[in-house]
Design an enzyme around this catalytic site. Structure first.
Site, PDB file in Angstrom:
ATOM      1  N   LYS A  45       2.577   2.965  -1.509  1.00 17.91           N
ATOM      2  CA  LYS A  45       2.816   2.878  -0.059  1.00 17.91           C
ATOM      3  C   LYS A  45       3.857   1.787   0.213  1.00 17.91           C
ATOM      4  CE  LYS A  45      -1.039  -0.352   0.531  1.00 17.91           C
ATOM      5  NZ  LYS A  45      -2.483  -0.452   0.769  1.00 17.91           N
ATOM      6  N   TYR A 298      22.152 -24.647  11.450  1.00 16.94           N
ATOM      7  CA  TYR A 298      21.816 -24.682  12.875  1.00 16.94           C
ATOM      8  C   TYR A 298      21.006 -25.926  13.222  1.00 16.94           C
ATOM      9  CZ  TYR A 298      23.435 -19.928  13.744  1.00 16.94           C
ATOM     10  OH  TYR A 298      24.220 -18.821  13.902  1.00 16.94           O
TER      11      TYR A 298
HETATM   12  C1  LIG Z   1      -3.120  -0.795  -0.451  1.00 12.59           C
HETATM   13  C2  LIG Z   1      -4.380  -0.183  -0.849  1.00 12.59           C
HETATM   14  C3  LIG Z   1      -4.802  -0.248  -2.185  1.00 12.59           C
HETATM   15  C4  LIG Z   1      -4.076  -1.065  -3.235  1.00 12.59           C
HETATM   16  O1  LIG Z   1      -4.321  -2.432  -3.005  1.00 12.59           O
HETATM   17  P1  LIG Z   1      -3.780  -3.576  -3.990  1.00 12.59           P
HETATM   18  O2  LIG Z   1      -4.584  -4.762  -3.592  1.00 12.59           O
HETATM   19  O3  LIG Z   1      -2.336  -3.760  -3.664  1.00 12.59           O
HETATM   20  O4  LIG Z   1      -4.014  -3.146  -5.365  1.00 12.59           O
HETATM   21  C5  LIG Z   1      -5.939   0.447  -2.524  1.00 12.59           C
HETATM   22  N1  LIG Z   1      -6.640   1.149  -1.600  1.00 12.59           N
HETATM   23  C6  LIG Z   1      -6.265   1.214  -0.308  1.00 12.59           C
HETATM   24  C7  LIG Z   1      -7.065   2.003   0.648  1.00 12.59           C
HETATM   25  C8  LIG Z   1      -5.136   0.556   0.110  1.00 12.59           C
HETATM   26  O5  LIG Z   1      -4.772   0.607   1.389  1.00 12.59           O
END
Ligand SMILES: *Cc1c(COP(=O)(O)O)cnc(C)c1O
Length: 405
Positions: A45, A298
């Protein structure tokens, strides 16, 4: 290269896809150590945690990932185009109007509301799916209160999975929200509720229960910490395959455990040797000498106390370098730490190279990663920015080219 006939402004992220492949295989081995049937979802994702879905989804598949996990249906369709044979899990739910696309692209959604189930059932029927041909992962809210069906509403949703429905529950799923807490108090309570949910599924709908294949729970911290073994134990009791969903660790960063130094923490010492996948770089654009008392950047938040040598680098907050790092962080040049002096600008920053011999225009500067014997980690950024590595990575702007190395 790019669409131009000349090199782009030098601010890019090198993506070591072989490191990602090794990380995946190491993590899967760790999961298979808990249960030989364990499945390890590669979570991609957020444009593969800012590492480029286009580069990382195929790499995960090359490493043997059968499942790729994303949040949205849009991301899932992008994954489908990059990895046609992979199972694609949408963990963030299916919104109104998206069900037909989910069915058409053969995506596996997590579901927890009657609206989602009804819409997907209609879409699967419309597409001619026979009984039990369209699989979903039923998400249980075991304590995070973000998504998932609560145990009180579970019977109502279970009743929807009739033998003639095109929908079939392939996995019972939950998200553990505190696997990085070494005392495991919250996880234990969650996993008890998850087991109660399994009991309810079997009692309320034995036909549907018999077809469930996976128990999906646990992210990177669960696999690297203590929760993974408990998930595997529950799965074994119910004759299910444990499914772990790993994100951060896939990109070579082990989540930190609380309290600091607790078992399974930071050093990724619990079995998987992780290698960071990303090195974020820029170059020295120009150099200047300034006298003592010169103000830098800045509002002149830094005043030279002595004659200084400064390098201008092509990275700013529009690239995702946190503006709060001005005067309190260092980048790497010639294998040494060069402090950011003055405020970070939108597209530029200034580093102090007074003490670093031989810095020249065009020199590579590492914003995140290793150079020589020095390293700037995602946790270094996160600590200095008051956030977590997940956000550090996903905030790196799309305009920063991701280049496979
Ligand atoms: C993002 C996510 C993961 C992975 O999490 P990590 O801590 O990055 O390994 C697993 N399950 C769900 C539902 C997520 O949203």
């Amino acid at each position: 290269m790019n669409q131009f006939s000349f090199p782009a402004r030098p601010c890019w992220a090198e993506i070591d896809t072989r490191a990602l492949e090794e990380n995946y295989r190491g993590l899967r081995e760790l999961a298979r150590g808990l249960a030989s049937s364990a499945e390890c979802v590669a979570v991609v994702k957020g444009d593969a945690y800012g590492h480029s879905l286009e580069l990382c989804a195929p790499a995960a598949v090359r490493a043997g990932a059968a499942w790729l996990g994303v949040t949205s249906v849009e991301e899932a369709i992008a994954v489908r185009a990059l990895a046609s044979a992979a199972r694609v899990l949408v963990m963030g739910g299916v919104f109104a109007g998206q069900s037909a696309a989910v069915v058409e692209h053969g995506i596996t959604p997590s579901v927890w509301t009657l609206r989602q189930v009804n819409a997907l059932e209609d879409a699967a029927r419309a597409a001619g799916a026979g009984a039990g041909k369209f699989t979903v992962h039923l998400e249980i809210d075991t304590g995070m209160s973000r998504q998932g069906v609560g145990l009180d509403e579970l019977p109502e949703i279970l009743a929807r999975f009739t033998p003639d429905s095109p929908l079939r529950i392939e996995a019972v799923m939950t998200h553990l929200y505190a696997s990085d807490e070494a005392n495991r108090v919250k996880s234990s309570a969650q996993l008890e509720r998850l087991e109660e949910a399994l009991r309810m599924v079997h009692a309320a709908n034995p036909a549907a229960a018999a077809k469930v294949e996976f128990l999906s729970a646990g992210a990177s911290a669960a696999l690297l910490g203590g929760d993974g073994a408990v998930v595997a134990g529950i799965a074994a009791r119910w004759k299910l395959k444990p499914m772990l969903r790993v994100g951060l660790a896939l990109y070579g960063v082990a989540p930190r455990f609380l309290p600091a130094g607790a078992a399974g923490s930071g050093d990724a010492g619990s079995g998987a040797k992780l290698r960071p996948v990303m090195t974020w770089k820029t170059r020295v654009g120009s150099l200047r000498e300034v006298p003592a008392d010169a103000e830098i950047g800045y509002n002149g938040t830094f005043t030279a106390t002595e004659p200084m040598r400064l390098a201008l680098v092509a990275v700013g907050y529009a690239d995702g370098l946190d503006r709060r790092l001005g005067n309190r962080f260092s980048l790497l040049v010639r294998g040494e730490r060069a402090p950011l002096v003055g405020r970070v600008s939108m597209d530029q920053a200034v580093i102090d190279v007074t003490e670093i011999a031989g810095v020249r225009e065009g020199d590579e500067v590492v914003i995140l990663g290793v150079q020589g014997g020095e390293e700037v980690t995602a946790y270094d950024h996160a600590d200095a920015e008051g956030t977590i590595p997940w956000e550090v990575f996903t905030r790196i702007a799309p305009r920063v080219e991701r280049a496979r190395v």
